[in-house]
Motif scaffolding. Sequence first.
Motif, short mmCIF file in Angstrom:
data_model
loop_
_atom_site.label_atom_id
_atom_site.label_comp_id
_atom_site.label_asym_id
_atom_site.label_seq_id
_atom_site.Cartn_x
_atom_site.Cartn_y
_atom_site.Cartn_z
N VAL A 1 5.63 -4.23 14.16
CA VAL A 1 6.57 -4.07 13.05
C VAL A 1 7.96 -4.50 13.54
N VAL A 2 8.54 -5.53 12.85
CA VAL A 2 9.81 -6.10 13.29
C VAL A 2 10.76 -6.28 12.10
N ASP A 3 12.05 -6.52 12.43
CA ASP A 3 13.04 -6.81 11.38
C ASP A 3 12.82 -8.22 10.84
N THR A 4 12.66 -9.17 11.79
CA THR A 4 12.50 -10.57 11.40
C THR A 4 11.17 -11.09 11.92
N VAL A 5 10.34 -11.58 11.04
CA VAL A 5 9.02 -12.10 11.43
C VAL A 5 9.17 -13.51 11.99
N GLU A 6 8.75 -13.68 13.24
CA GLU A 6 8.79 -15.01 13.88
C GLU A 6 7.41 -15.66 13.91
N ASP A 7 6.37 -14.86 13.97
CA ASP A 7 5.00 -15.38 13.99
C ASP A 7 4.14 -14.43 13.15
N GLU A 8 3.63 -14.93 12.06
CA GLU A 8 2.88 -14.08 11.13
C GLU A 8 1.57 -13.55 11.73
N LEU A 9 1.08 -14.23 12.77
CA LEU A 9 -0.13 -13.73 13.43
C LEU A 9 0.15 -12.51 14.30
N LEU A 10 1.42 -12.42 14.75
CA LEU A 10 1.77 -11.36 15.69
C LEU A 10 2.67 -10.29 15.10
N ASP A 11 3.43 -10.64 14.07
CA ASP A 11 4.45 -9.74 13.53
C ASP A 11 4.21 -9.41 12.06
N LEU B 1 9.13 -4.90 8.38
CA LEU B 1 9.19 -3.47 8.11
C LEU B 1 8.86 -3.19 6.64
N GLU B 2 9.34 -4.07 5.76
CA GLU B 2 9.09 -3.89 4.32
C GLU B 2 7.59 -3.94 4.02
N ASP B 3 6.89 -4.95 4.56
CA ASP B 3 5.45 -5.06 4.32
C ASP B 3 4.69 -3.91 4.97
N ALA B 4 5.19 -3.47 6.13
CA ALA B 4 4.53 -2.35 6.82
C ALA B 4 4.63 -1.07 6.00
N LYS B 5 5.82 -0.82 5.44
CA LYS B 5 6.00 0.40 4.65
C LYS B 5 5.20 0.35 3.35
N ILE C 1 2.23 -0.64 3.30
CA ILE C 1 0.91 -0.16 3.73
C ILE C 1 0.96 1.34 3.95
N ASN C 2 2.02 1.77 4.66
CA ASN C 2 2.22 3.20 4.93
C ASN C 2 3.70 3.45 5.16
N PRO C 3 4.32 4.29 4.32
CA PRO C 3 5.76 4.55 4.41
C PRO C 3 6.20 5.10 5.76
N LYS C 4 5.27 5.60 6.57
CA LYS C 4 5.63 6.22 7.85
C LYS C 4 5.92 5.19 8.96
N TYR C 5 5.54 3.93 8.73
CA TYR C 5 5.74 2.91 9.76
C TYR C 5 7.22 2.67 10.03
N GLU C 6 7.57 2.46 11.33
CA GLU C 6 8.95 2.16 11.75
C GLU C 6 8.93 0.91 12.63
N ILE C 7 10.15 0.40 12.95
CA ILE C 7 10.28 -0.75 13.85
C ILE C 7 9.61 -0.42 15.19
N ASP C 8 8.92 -1.41 15.75
CA ASP C 8 8.21 -1.34 17.05
C ASP C 8 6.86 -0.63 16.97
N ASP C 9 6.49 -0.13 15.79
CA ASP C 9 5.14 0.41 15.65
C ASP C 9 4.14 -0.76 15.67
N VAL C 10 2.88 -0.44 15.90
CA VAL C 10 1.82 -1.45 15.88
C VAL C 10 0.84 -1.11 14.76
N ILE C 11 0.60 -2.08 13.90
CA ILE C 11 -0.34 -1.90 12.80
C ILE C 11 -1.66 -2.57 13.14
#
Length: 344
Positions: free
Chosen positions: A64-74, A77-81, A83-93
Amino acid sequence: MNSEFIEALEQIQKDKGINKDILIDALEAALISSYKRNFGTSQNVRVSINRENGEVHVYSQKNVVDTVEDELLDISLEDAKAINPKYEIDDVIESEVTPKNFGRIAAQTAKQVVVQRIREAERDVVYDQFINRESDIITGSVSRTAKGIVYISLGKTEAVLAPSEQMPTEQYNHGDRIKCYIFEVKRTTKGPQIALSRTHPGLIKRLFELEVPEIHDGIVEIKSISREAGSRTKIAVTSTDANVDPVGACVGPKGGRVQIIVDELKGEKIDIIKYSEDPIEYITSALSPAKVINVDIDEELKTAKVIVPDYQLSLAIGKEGQNARLAAKLTGWKIDIKAESQAK
């Protein structure tokens, strides 16, 4: 894979002593590479094998990152939340991406990993067995020779007797049983390599420890050894018990103890001398069997000028200087030998 696979791992654990969890951890790591190779992806994945039923699952991982550089890896935060509002920066989905035919790939990989791990474990067993026997004697049989190297069978493994460690007076024939000194055991990519020697002074030391109970018990101590393998050895011994003659103990009744060692070394001559803290006395003994008239030492330079009777000069020096050379190496002194007439 299924529960039968887990049962097989448990049997390997029992028979080979390889922890089941270590095998599964290694297999999970290998399956990550297999997945990426077979499905042409560079995304981060995690492989999980159920310890009970053997089921294999593959999960993709995105940070989970602020700016997506590689869609395969990143993932943002908006897309992560979303999925689940509890996700934060540096979490792994994680999301499961197990392919339908991945079981077949997993089975092939499992076989390779298990075979490799069993081979590594067997190598470790051999290494552990012999690393503790460095500087010891072992008996083996000549299994083959190639390019001057003699290979010695030690049961489950072979050891190497290099040309430089072979006695020049010996022939090594298939099936011959010989005692060798283990002077190095090291790990290699092809398994443990055990290097043996027939020329090492340590072979003499261990042979005397085996044949002379007083050395084994610590009553007689070997202070120094100098050796020219296949020809002659000088050994200096001392005793911690005034009532025990160290030379006599090593020679044995009727010369029996030293003769066993001479026979093992195919006739190599062995001079046993009494060690002394007095350098003059020690040097005199070291030049045995020659008789010495006088020894003049320079302690600072650690040199000794030795006078011998004229008729003893060749004996003191020895054939091609061998006796003098071995005495110097034994005592650690530089020895200059002169005949009595020369000295006068």
